[in-house]
Design an enzyme around this catalytic site. Structure first.
Site, mmCIF file in Angstrom:
data_model
loop_
_atom_site.group_PDB
_atom_site.id
_atom_site.type_symbol
_atom_site.label_atom_id
_atom_site.label_comp_id
_atom_site.label_asym_id
_atom_site.label_seq_id
_atom_site.Cartn_x
_atom_site.Cartn_y
_atom_site.Cartn_z
ATOM 1 N N ARG A 72 0.829 -1.497 0.023
ATOM 2 C CA ARG A 72 0.186 -0.104 -0.333
ATOM 3 C C ARG A 72 0.712 1.244 -0.374
ATOM 4 O O ARG A 72 1.705 1.085 0.800
ATOM 5 C CB ARG A 72 -0.535 0.394 1.261
ATOM 6 C CG ARG A 72 -1.641 -0.740 1.433
ATOM 7 C CD ARG A 72 -2.953 -0.414 2.020
ATOM 8 N NE ARG A 72 -4.037 -1.437 1.791
ATOM 9 C CZ ARG A 72 -4.230 -3.089 2.664
ATOM 10 N NH1 ARG A 72 -3.516 -3.875 3.456
ATOM 11 N NH2 ARG A 72 -5.418 -3.093 2.153
ATOM 12 N N THR B 127 -8.480 -6.589 1.018
ATOM 13 C CA THR B 127 -9.739 -5.690 0.876
ATOM 14 C C THR B 127 -10.570 -6.387 -0.024
ATOM 15 O O THR B 127 -11.436 -6.374 0.662
ATOM 16 C CB THR B 127 -8.931 -4.125 0.540
ATOM 17 O OG1 THR B 127 -7.788 -3.391 1.376
ATOM 18 C CG2 THR B 127 -10.688 -3.444 0.743
ATOM 19 N N THR C 197 -10.864 3.468 27.102
ATOM 20 C CA THR C 197 -10.118 3.864 26.332
ATOM 21 C C THR C 197 -10.541 5.320 26.189
ATOM 22 O O THR C 197 -11.472 6.105 26.515
ATOM 23 C CB THR C 197 -9.829 3.545 24.607
ATOM 24 O OG1 THR C 197 -9.699 4.534 24.091
ATOM 25 C CG2 THR C 197 -12.151 3.276 23.693
ATOM 26 N N THR C 198 -9.691 6.702 25.402
ATOM 27 C CA THR C 198 -9.977 7.795 25.633
ATOM 28 C C THR C 198 -11.373 8.165 24.689
ATOM 29 O O THR C 198 -12.051 7.777 23.465
ATOM 30 C CB THR C 198 -8.941 8.674 25.749
ATOM 31 O OG1 THR C 198 -8.102 8.321 26.341
ATOM 32 C CG2 THR C 198 -9.419 10.011 25.333
ATOM 33 N N HIS D 38 -21.761 1.985 5.583
ATOM 34 C CA HIS D 38 -21.989 2.503 3.922
ATOM 35 C C HIS D 38 -23.189 3.268 3.484
ATOM 36 O O HIS D 38 -23.362 3.667 2.834
ATOM 37 C CB HIS D 38 -21.898 1.552 2.870
ATOM 38 C CG HIS D 38 -20.288 1.757 2.950
ATOM 39 N ND1 HIS D 38 -18.834 2.406 3.043
ATOM 40 C CD2 HIS D 38 -19.322 0.568 4.441
ATOM 41 C CE1 HIS D 38 -18.240 2.299 3.676
ATOM 42 N NE2 HIS D 38 -17.877 1.299 4.268
ATOM 43 N N SER E 283 -19.345 -2.407 0.941
ATOM 44 C CA SER E 283 -18.977 -1.522 -0.054
ATOM 45 C C SER E 283 -17.702 -1.045 -1.017
ATOM 46 O O SER E 283 -17.666 -0.643 -1.640
ATOM 47 C CB SER E 283 -18.247 -0.334 1.347
ATOM 48 O OG SER E 283 -16.687 -1.495 1.740
ATOM 49 N N SER F 132 -22.700 -15.171 10.158
ATOM 50 C CA SER F 132 -21.857 -13.965 9.974
ATOM 51 C C SER F 132 -22.089 -14.431 8.278
ATOM 52 O O SER F 132 -21.537 -15.299 7.790
ATOM 53 C CB SER F 132 -21.160 -13.741 9.811
ATOM 54 O OG SER F 132 -20.082 -13.379 9.324
ATOM 55 N N THR G 114 -20.968 4.705 11.877
ATOM 56 C CA THR G 114 -19.915 5.387 11.310
ATOM 57 C C THR G 114 -20.490 6.335 11.663
ATOM 58 O O THR G 114 -21.609 7.614 11.014
ATOM 59 C CB THR G 114 -18.970 5.116 10.438
ATOM 60 O OG1 THR G 114 -17.962 5.995 10.916
ATOM 61 C CG2 THR G 114 -19.544 5.872 9.252
ATOM 62 N N LYS H 16 -18.007 8.701 7.651
ATOM 63 C CA LYS H 16 -18.183 8.695 6.048
ATOM 64 C C LYS H 16 -19.089 8.975 5.467
ATOM 65 O O LYS H 16 -19.159 11.095 5.790
ATOM 66 C CB LYS H 16 -18.620 6.745 5.731
ATOM 67 C CG LYS H 16 -17.546 6.042 6.452
ATOM 68 C CD LYS H 16 -17.393 4.265 5.324
ATOM 69 C CE LYS H 16 -17.138 4.049 6.380
ATOM 70 N NZ LYS H 16 -15.440 3.556 5.774
HETATM 71 N N1 PMP Z 1 -18.048 -1.169 8.889
HETATM 72 C C1 PMP Z 1 -17.599 -1.129 7.542
HETATM 73 C C2 PMP Z 1 -18.420 -2.253 7.024
HETATM 74 C C3 PMP Z 1 -16.800 -0.445 6.667
HETATM 75 O O1 PMP Z 1 -16.790 -0.318 5.206
HETATM 76 C C4 PMP Z 1 -16.207 -0.068 7.860
HETATM 77 C C5 PMP Z 1 -14.461 1.189 7.210
HETATM 78 N N2 PMP Z 1 -14.146 1.397 5.741
HETATM 79 C C6 PMP Z 1 -16.159 0.204 9.708
HETATM 80 C C7 PMP Z 1 -16.670 -1.085 9.486
HETATM 81 C C8 PMP Z 1 -15.432 0.919 10.006
HETATM 82 O O2 PMP Z 1 -16.114 2.345 10.467
HETATM 83 P P1 PMP Z 1 -14.884 3.642 10.345
HETATM 84 O O3 PMP Z 1 -14.141 4.322 9.522
HETATM 85 O O4 PMP Z 1 -15.733 4.205 11.316
HETATM 86 O O5 PMP Z 1 -13.996 2.695 11.750
#
Ligand code: PMP
Length: 404
Positions: free
Chosen positions: A21, A362, A276-277, A216, A188, A136, A244, A247
């Site tokens: 990458r 990926t 975590t903070t 997404h 995605s 899953s 999230t 995005k």
């Molecule tokens: N779930 C899916 C399906 C994603 O594609 C991603 C990130 N690409 C995440 C969770 C993680 O989200 P974040 O980028 O907010 O960490």
């Protein structure tokens, strides 16, 4: 022991496979999305970003930026602690209420990213529910897979977007063990969309809870931007919706929504939440502004849909094959990691077009692609420029052979 030599061997292997990458070093220019400066050996130059997950340009929306500046002025830069130890700010609570309202749930819980929210929620549910089985979808995101693995619960994989296969797998399990059906709405990489209602039908029949990643889709679909479950009128049938803030909402952070007891359970047991903070209060406030805006305004969503349709049409006319899917994600298949990187480099060097190559791990080997995400801020000229550049390179690189 020469550890660097051990690391280098594996890095070299990645390079030989074409899967190493290389990050484009950008300087986003506020208010100019999708234009950005890109730093290179010869200084910096302006380019057009075609692969951003700031799908609607909300990360640069004046209301969102102003709100972040305002709350930094009021609260400072950081949260000051974990949520448990002095880090819970009023703005976190306001955002959690906003998110619960968005998804029609009793409560919500914030995390530092979508990745952490999936990892923390699934690992906690799988570990804490005795004899739990997680079902899953085979294309679930790495953050869900890692969470399930960490839980050590039994995981059964069902065929992607296939409720009949899910039903067969559910039917084979003991009736009385707790079951969680984990899946996404918009996937995605291929841009396809889950049949949420049918999956809920099956899950309900077998008494399973549903865990839906709408990362997404939030901000993008449904009349208030709550995602595909809202668009399909099934939000109330999904037990837990995860999303999230990084995005379409343009900021950073992750969350889950569900019943009060479910959120309290994750809040009380999830190490990825507890130790975590907390997110900076200004981030929470900016995210809330973005969510509110997209609840009330569909202008960004509507224009984005127009741009997506226009780009698809132009690609068709130019004979450039792309995956035909019902979402905003346009994958152009290259099917070769070296060609994919080469095309991406050419686009950047010759045309100032930035699209990151999507290679293994990926996506599976042999399905390497360029993934375009048009935003409402891309102009028709941007679209034309992209397609004419692709046309030129298509011929130069003999991509048609790789795609056929
Ligand atoms: N779930 C899916 C399906 C994603 O594609 C991603 C990130 N690409 C995440 C969770 C993680 O989200 P974040 O980028 O907010 O960490």
């Amino acid at each position: 022991m020469d550890f660097d030599a051990l690391f280098a061997t594996q890095l070299n292997q990645l390079k030989e496979e074409g899967n190493y990458r290389i990050f484009a070093e950008l300087e986003r220019e506020c208010g100019q999305h999708p234009k950005a400066q890109c730093h290179g050996e010869d200084g910096k130059r302006q380019i057009t970003v075609w692969c951003s997950n700031d799908y609607l340009g909300m990360g640069q929306h004046p209301k969102v930026v102003e709100r972040m500046q305002e709350v930094i002025g009021q609260c400072g830069a950081g949260a000051g602690g974990t949520r448990n130890i002095s880090g819970t700010n009023h703005h976190h609570r306001l955002l959690e209420d906003e998110l619960a309202d968005l998804h029609g749930k009793e409560d919500a819980l914030l995390f530092t990213s979508g990745y952490v929210s999936n990892w923390a929620a699934l690992s906690t549910l799988g570990a804490r529910l005795r004899d739990c089985v997680i079902l899953s979808d085979e294309l679930n995101h790495a953050s869900m897979i890692e969470g399930m693995r960490h839980s050590r619960a039994k995981v059964v994989i069902w065929k992607h977007n296939d409720p009949a296969d899910l039903e067969a797998k559910l039917a084979a399990l003991p009736a009385n063990c707790p079951k969680i059906v984990a899946f996404e709405s918009v996937y995605s990489m291929d841009g396809d969309i889950a049949p949420i209602a049918e999956i809920c039908d099956v899950a309900e029949k077998y008494g399973a809870m549903t865990y839906l990643d709408e990362v997404h889709a939030v901000g993008m679909y449904g009349p208030r931007g709550a995602g595909i479950a809202e668009r399909d009128g099934v939000m109330d049938r999904v037990t837990l919706i995860e999303g999230t803030l990084g995005k379409a909402f343009g900021v950073v952070g992750g969350y889950i929504t569900g019943s009060k007891t479910l959120c309290d359970f994750i809040r009380s047991f999830a190490s990825g939440f507890i130790f975590t903070t907390a997110l900076p209060p200004a981030v929470a406030a900016a995210a809330q502004t973005s969510i509110r805006h997209l609840k009330e305004s569909s202008a960004e969503r509507d224009l984005q849909k127009v741009r997506v349709a226009q780009l698809r049409q132009m690609l068709d006319r130019a004979g450039i094959p792309h995956i035909d899917n019902p979402s905003h994600i346009i994958p152009v298949m290259i099917k070769d990691p070296v060609k994919c990187r080469m095309l991406s480099d050419y686009l950047m060097d010759e045309f100032g077009i930035y699209v990151q190559p999507i290679n293994y791990p990926t996506v599976p080997k042999g399905t390497e692609r360029l993934r375009f995400t048009p935003s409402p801020n891309h102009s028709v000229d941007d679209l034309r420029h992209l397609v004419s550049a692709l046309e030129v390179l298509w011929k130069q690189c003999a991509i048609s052979q790789a795609v056929a």
